[in-house]
Design an enzyme around this catalytic site. Structure first.
Site, mmCIF file in Angstrom:
data_model
loop_
_atom_site.group_PDB
_atom_site.id
_atom_site.type_symbol
_atom_site.label_atom_id
_atom_site.label_comp_id
_atom_site.label_asym_id
_atom_site.label_seq_id
_atom_site.Cartn_x
_atom_site.Cartn_y
_atom_site.Cartn_z
ATOM 1 N N LYS A 63 49.433 43.382 64.469
ATOM 2 C CA LYS A 63 48.050 43.785 64.231
ATOM 3 C C LYS A 63 47.598 43.495 62.809
ATOM 4 C CE LYS A 63 48.234 48.592 62.873
ATOM 5 N NZ LYS A 63 47.670 49.896 63.120
ATOM 6 N N ASP A 64 48.523 43.213 61.918
ATOM 7 C CA ASP A 64 48.146 42.854 60.550
ATOM 8 C C ASP A 64 47.944 41.358 60.375
ATOM 9 O OD1 ASP A 64 48.329 45.515 59.793
ATOM 10 O OD2 ASP A 64 50.433 45.342 59.222
ATOM 11 N N ARG A 66 38.144 51.766 63.005
ATOM 12 C CA ARG A 66 38.318 51.848 64.458
ATOM 13 C C ARG A 66 38.744 53.258 64.870
ATOM 14 N NH1 ARG A 66 42.773 52.104 67.387
ATOM 15 N NH2 ARG A 66 44.003 51.764 65.527
ATOM 16 N N ARG A 67 39.715 53.827 64.145
ATOM 17 C CA ARG A 67 40.152 55.194 64.474
ATOM 18 C C ARG A 67 39.051 56.193 64.150
ATOM 19 N NH1 ARG A 67 46.021 53.953 61.858
ATOM 20 N NH2 ARG A 67 46.991 53.083 63.718
ATOM 21 N N ARG A 117 45.003 56.129 52.437
ATOM 22 C CA ARG A 117 45.945 55.040 52.643
ATOM 23 C C ARG A 117 47.251 55.389 51.946
ATOM 24 N NH1 ARG A 117 45.296 49.423 49.880
ATOM 25 N NH2 ARG A 117 46.998 49.375 51.324
ATOM 26 N N ASN A 139 51.754 54.717 52.074
ATOM 27 C CA ASN A 139 52.783 54.568 53.099
ATOM 28 C C ASN A 139 52.814 55.791 54.016
ATOM 29 O OD1 ASN A 139 54.424 56.528 51.920
ATOM 30 N ND2 ASN A 139 55.335 55.030 50.549
ATOM 31 N N ARG A 147 51.156 59.663 53.632
ATOM 32 C CA ARG A 147 50.084 60.130 54.520
ATOM 33 C C ARG A 147 50.471 61.425 55.214
ATOM 34 N NH1 ARG A 147 46.851 55.062 57.011
ATOM 35 N NH2 ARG A 147 47.436 53.527 55.471
ATOM 36 N N CYS A 190 40.782 42.951 61.220
ATOM 37 C CA CYS A 190 41.554 44.132 61.605
ATOM 38 C C CYS A 190 40.876 45.421 61.123
ATOM 39 C CB CYS A 190 42.982 44.037 61.102
ATOM 40 S SG CYS A 190 43.103 43.935 59.311
HETATM 41 N N1 PBG Z 1 47.933 48.530 59.089
HETATM 42 C C1 PBG Z 1 49.141 49.239 58.812
HETATM 43 C C2 PBG Z 1 50.116 49.129 59.926
HETATM 44 N N2 PBG Z 1 50.495 47.941 60.391
HETATM 45 C C3 PBG Z 1 51.391 48.140 61.408
HETATM 46 C C4 PBG Z 1 51.565 49.494 61.546
HETATM 47 C C5 PBG Z 1 52.468 50.094 62.515
HETATM 48 C C6 PBG Z 1 51.928 50.019 63.910
HETATM 49 C C7 PBG Z 1 52.271 48.797 64.663
HETATM 50 O O1 PBG Z 1 53.462 48.542 64.887
HETATM 51 O O2 PBG Z 1 51.365 48.096 65.110
HETATM 52 C C8 PBG Z 1 50.786 50.140 60.598
HETATM 53 C C9 PBG Z 1 50.678 51.577 60.348
HETATM 54 C C10 PBG Z 1 49.672 52.295 61.219
HETATM 55 O O3 PBG Z 1 48.712 51.690 61.718
HETATM 56 O O4 PBG Z 1 49.807 53.500 61.398
#
Ligand code: PBG
Length: 324
Positions: free
Chosen positions: A81-82, A129-130, A147, A149, A153, A258
């Site tokens: 997703k990144d 999105r969330r 934001r 790690n 969070r 994203c």
């Molecule tokens: N953008 C941050 C990111 N990139 C991938 C993950 C882990 C989730 C995944 O495996 O897709 C996360 C953290 C999150 O969204 O909580």
């Protein structure tokens, strides 16, 4: 066949090293090539501004891809997703291993579910999105942009012990939020799944395209090791490949990154690939949910499904709605 030692590049975060380690050990089971791990620092790791304002996509992936391209490493593991939807020339996603949990996860104080949070409760997320989908379900919530790690969070949740990403537990944090939302897959990969108080149903929260999936990337010519290349072919999971192809085709056709308030989830059900999607107004005041399906269970069929659903969304005003 290259004589040099096979190298796997990784970002330094706990999540990145865990994901890379998982793929590396699966590779080792299939082909016992000796390898070295090289640490690559990326812009996304050093920038501290709000994630949604970093501008451009792929800040986490760019340096890793550069290292792969230049031969500093032979293989890279990304959170799919990144990854920007445009595949750079010279690199190829050689494997998408079986997807982990695609859902978003609520980590709330006192074991609360989303529907149980008190009126006006504060929920931390850096993801538009969330935020939009949370507000669509609970317009009273106060969304706080966070934001950092995963451990940092989690430490923001009221009453939670400060978890470090190395698994240690530090002093008790003075949390300021009632809840946060993170990807279930990331938490579980880090062994922090016990913080999850609710797995959000996709009816309420559709994930980011590619969420929960990994992408194993090599140079177009291959990893330089036949055994590794064969292992990557074997590691590729067809249902995952179809799902993420459709999800990413939709995102690409919408010309959304994203950080856009767009959710998408592909699911292979029997002989069909189903694609569910949502485009949201950033405030959650309005959402557009659309689905489509195909019985063409090929990468081309999945791609076409994503494009067709994106075009339907665009015809119905998704770009204006989501501010694309
Ligand atoms: N953008 C941050 C990111 N990139 C991938 C993950 C882990 C989730 C995944 O495996 O897709 C996360 C953290 C999150 O969204 O909580």
């Amino acid at each position: 066949m290259s004589q040099s030692l096979f190298t796997i590049g990784t970002r330094g975060s706990a999540l990145a090293t865990t994901q890379t380690g998982t793929v590396a050990s699966e590779l080792q089971e299939r082909c016992a090539v000796p390898y070295d791990t090289v640490l690559i620092k990326t812009e996304g790791d050093v920038t501290t501004g709000p994630l949604s304002q970093l501008g451009g996509t792929g800040v986490f992936a760019a340096a890793l891809r550069q290292a792969l391209y230049e031969g500093t490493c032979d293989l890279a593991v990304h959170s799919l997703k990144d990854l920007p939807t445009t595949q750079p020339t010279g690199l190829v996603i050689a494997a998408t291993p079986a997807r982990a949990d695609f859902r978003d996860a609520l980590c709330a104080r006192d074991g609360l579910f989303l529907a149980e949070l008190p009126e006006g409760a504060s929920v931390g997320t850096g993801s538009p999105r969330r935020a939009a989908q949370l507000l669509a379900f609970r317009p009273d919530l106060k969304i706080v942009d966070i934001r950092g790690n995963v451990g940092t969070r989690l430490g923001r949740v009221k009453g939670s012990p400060l978890q470090k990403d190395d698994g240690g537990v530090g002093r008790t944090a003075q949390g300021d939020l009632d809840a946060i939302v993170l990807a279930a897959s990331g938490l579980e990969r880090l062994g922090m799944g016990s913080h999850i108080t609710e797995y959000l149903d996709p009816e309420i929260m559709l994930p980011a395209p590619g969420q929960g999936s990994l992408a194993v990337e090599v140079r177009t010519g291959g990893s330089g090791h036949e055994g590794v290349d064969a292992a990557l072919v074997a590691m590729d999971d067809t249902d995952t490949r179809l799902a993420i192809t459709a999800e990413r085709a939709l995102l690409a056709r919408l010309e959304a990154g994203c950080a856009a308030p767009i959710g998408a989830l592909g699911t292979v059900r029997g002989h069909e690939l189903v694609l569910d999607s949502v485009a949201c107004h950033p405030t959650g005041a309005d959402t557009m949910r659309r689905s489509a399906r195909t019985s063409r269970l090929t990468v081309d069929g999945a791609y076409a499904l994503g494009v067709a659903l994106a075009e339907q969304l665009l015809r119905e005003g998704a770009a204006e709605l989501a501010g694309l």
